[in-house]
Scaffold this motif. Structure first.
Motif, mmCIF file in Angstrom:
data_model
loop_
_atom_site.group_PDB
_atom_site.id
_atom_site.type_symbol
_atom_site.label_atom_id
_atom_site.label_comp_id
_atom_site.label_asym_id
_atom_site.label_seq_id
_atom_site.Cartn_x
_atom_site.Cartn_y
_atom_site.Cartn_z
ATOM 1 N N GLU A 232 -4.039 -27.204 -5.165
ATOM 2 C CA GLU A 232 -2.784 -27.832 -4.783
ATOM 3 C C GLU A 232 -2.314 -27.200 -3.475
ATOM 4 O O GLU A 232 -1.772 -26.093 -3.478
ATOM 5 C CB GLU A 232 -1.772 -27.595 -5.901
ATOM 6 N N GLY A 233 -2.595 -27.875 -2.360
ATOM 7 C CA GLY A 233 -2.257 -27.323 -1.046
ATOM 8 C C GLY A 233 -3.139 -26.122 -0.746
ATOM 9 O O GLY A 233 -4.345 -26.244 -0.587
ATOM 10 N N TYR B 49 -6.888 -17.558 -17.100
ATOM 11 C CA TYR B 49 -6.736 -18.249 -15.820
ATOM 12 C C TYR B 49 -6.551 -17.239 -14.711
ATOM 13 O O TYR B 49 -6.164 -16.103 -14.925
ATOM 14 C CB TYR B 49 -5.583 -19.257 -15.859
ATOM 15 N N ARG B 50 -6.859 -17.693 -13.524
ATOM 16 C CA ARG B 50 -6.704 -16.880 -12.315
ATOM 17 C C ARG B 50 -6.174 -17.808 -11.250
ATOM 18 O O ARG B 50 -6.717 -18.890 -11.038
ATOM 19 C CB ARG B 50 -8.057 -16.296 -11.921
ATOM 20 N N SER B 51 -5.128 -17.414 -10.581
ATOM 21 C CA SER B 51 -4.524 -18.234 -9.543
ATOM 22 C C SER B 51 -4.324 -17.385 -8.301
ATOM 23 O O SER B 51 -3.962 -16.215 -8.404
ATOM 24 C CB SER B 51 -3.182 -18.768 -10.052
ATOM 25 N N PHE B 52 -4.590 -17.966 -7.143
ATOM 26 C CA PHE B 52 -4.401 -17.248 -5.888
ATOM 27 C C PHE B 52 -4.047 -18.226 -4.784
ATOM 28 O O PHE B 52 -4.287 -19.426 -4.892
ATOM 29 C CB PHE B 52 -5.652 -16.428 -5.516
ATOM 30 N N THR B 53 -3.445 -17.689 -3.721
ATOM 31 C CA THR B 53 -3.013 -18.492 -2.583
ATOM 32 C C THR B 53 -3.857 -18.143 -1.372
ATOM 33 O O THR B 53 -4.071 -16.964 -1.082
ATOM 34 C CB THR B 53 -1.527 -18.216 -2.274
ATOM 35 N N VAL C 218 -6.186 -26.496 1.614
ATOM 36 C CA VAL C 218 -7.546 -26.924 1.286
ATOM 37 C C VAL C 218 -7.604 -28.447 1.248
ATOM 38 O O VAL C 218 -6.691 -29.098 0.739
ATOM 39 C CB VAL C 218 -7.966 -26.345 -0.081
ATOM 40 N N ASP C 219 -8.683 -29.013 1.777
ATOM 41 C CA ASP C 219 -8.926 -30.450 1.706
ATOM 42 C C ASP C 219 -9.550 -30.745 0.342
ATOM 43 O O ASP C 219 -10.750 -30.594 0.146
ATOM 44 C CB ASP C 219 -9.851 -30.884 2.845
ATOM 45 N N GLU C 220 -8.716 -31.167 -0.614
ATOM 46 C CA GLU C 220 -9.165 -31.368 -1.999
ATOM 47 C C GLU C 220 -10.255 -32.426 -2.108
ATOM 48 O O GLU C 220 -11.094 -32.370 -2.999
ATOM 49 C CB GLU C 220 -7.993 -31.784 -2.909
ATOM 50 N N THR C 221 -10.246 -33.403 -1.203
ATOM 51 C CA THR C 221 -11.218 -34.502 -1.289
ATOM 52 C C THR C 221 -12.642 -34.045 -0.984
ATOM 53 O O THR C 221 -13.597 -34.670 -1.434
ATOM 54 C CB THR C 221 -10.842 -35.646 -0.328
ATOM 55 N N LYS D 103 -8.160 -27.811 5.557
ATOM 56 C CA LYS D 103 -7.618 -29.051 6.100
ATOM 57 C C LYS D 103 -7.467 -28.914 7.596
ATOM 58 O O LYS D 103 -7.014 -27.884 8.095
ATOM 59 C CB LYS D 103 -6.253 -29.345 5.489
ATOM 60 N N GLU D 104 -7.859 -29.947 8.295
ATOM 61 C CA GLU D 104 -7.721 -29.921 9.751
ATOM 62 C C GLU D 104 -6.303 -30.289 10.133
ATOM 63 O O GLU D 104 -5.652 -31.063 9.468
ATOM 64 C CB GLU D 104 -8.718 -30.893 10.379
#
Length: 151
Positions: A74-75, A110-114, A119-122, A140-141
Motif C-alpha cells: 500500500e504505497g 506478520y511483519r510490516s515495514f515502510t 511501490v508500483d503494485e501492478t 513508482k516512477e
C-alpha cells in the motif's frame, strides 16, 4: 592485582530481582532442555536491498505453506503475513506409554515495514519456495521528493 569495585544496589535493582529469570540456563548447563508448555509462531526475518529501479525483499518464513502467505503493498508500506498451524510431538503415544511433552501452536505472524519510495503494485512479483519469500517491488516512477522553498 585485582580491581575491587564497591557496588551499592539501589531499591530499583532489588525490586526487579527475579530469582527464576535464568532457570532455562540452569537446565541447559546440565544438558537438559526445559519443558516448553507453549509453542511460538515463527518470526519473519527479512533482508531488504534496493537499486535505482526496485526493492528486493527476501523473507524467511519456515514451516508455512505457500497458500498461507499473504503480501500486501500500500504505497510505500509492505506487510507480509502468514497463518501458522504446526503440531510437533516429542514422543508418540504407544500402548502403556503416556505423552510427556507436546508442543502445539497455531496463529498468525506478520511483519510490516515502510520503504523510502512508493511501490508500483501492478509490477510487483512474489515467489515462495523452501521457506523463503522473495519479493521484487519496482519503484513508482515520478514520485521523487521535491524540495519546497520556505518563505
Amino acid at each position: 592485582m585485582a580491581n575491587i569495585v564497591r557496588r551499592s544496589p539501589t531499591l530499583g535493582d532489588i525490586a526487579r530481582y527475579d530469582p527464576f529469570a535464568n532457570i532455562d540456563d540452569l537446565f541447559r548447563s546440565f544438558g537438559m532442555r526445559p519443558l516448553s508448555i507453549e509453542g511460538e509462531a515463527p518470526t519473519i526475518k527479512v533482508d531488504i536491498t534496493e537499486d535505482d529501479k526496485a526493492y528486493k525483499v527476501r523473507a524467511e518464513i519456515p514451516g508455512v505453506k505457500k497458500e498461507d502467505v499473504k503480501v500486501q503493498v500500500e504505497g510505500n508500506r509492505v506487510t507480509i503475513s502468514c497463518e501458522t498451524k504446526q503440531e510437533k510431538e516429542e514422543k508418540e503415544e504407544k500402548e502403556g506409554e503416556r505423552t510427556i511433552a507436546r508442543e502445539i501452536y497455531q496463529g498468525s505472524s506478520y511483519r510490516s515495514f515502510t520503504l523510502a519510495s512508493e511501490v508500483d503494485e501492478t509490477k510487483a512479483e512474489a515467489k515462495y519456495e523452501n521457506g523463503i519469500l522473495e519479493l521484487t517491488l519496482p519503484k513508482k516512477e515520478g514520485t521523487s521528493a521535491r524540495r519546497i522553498e520556505v518563505k
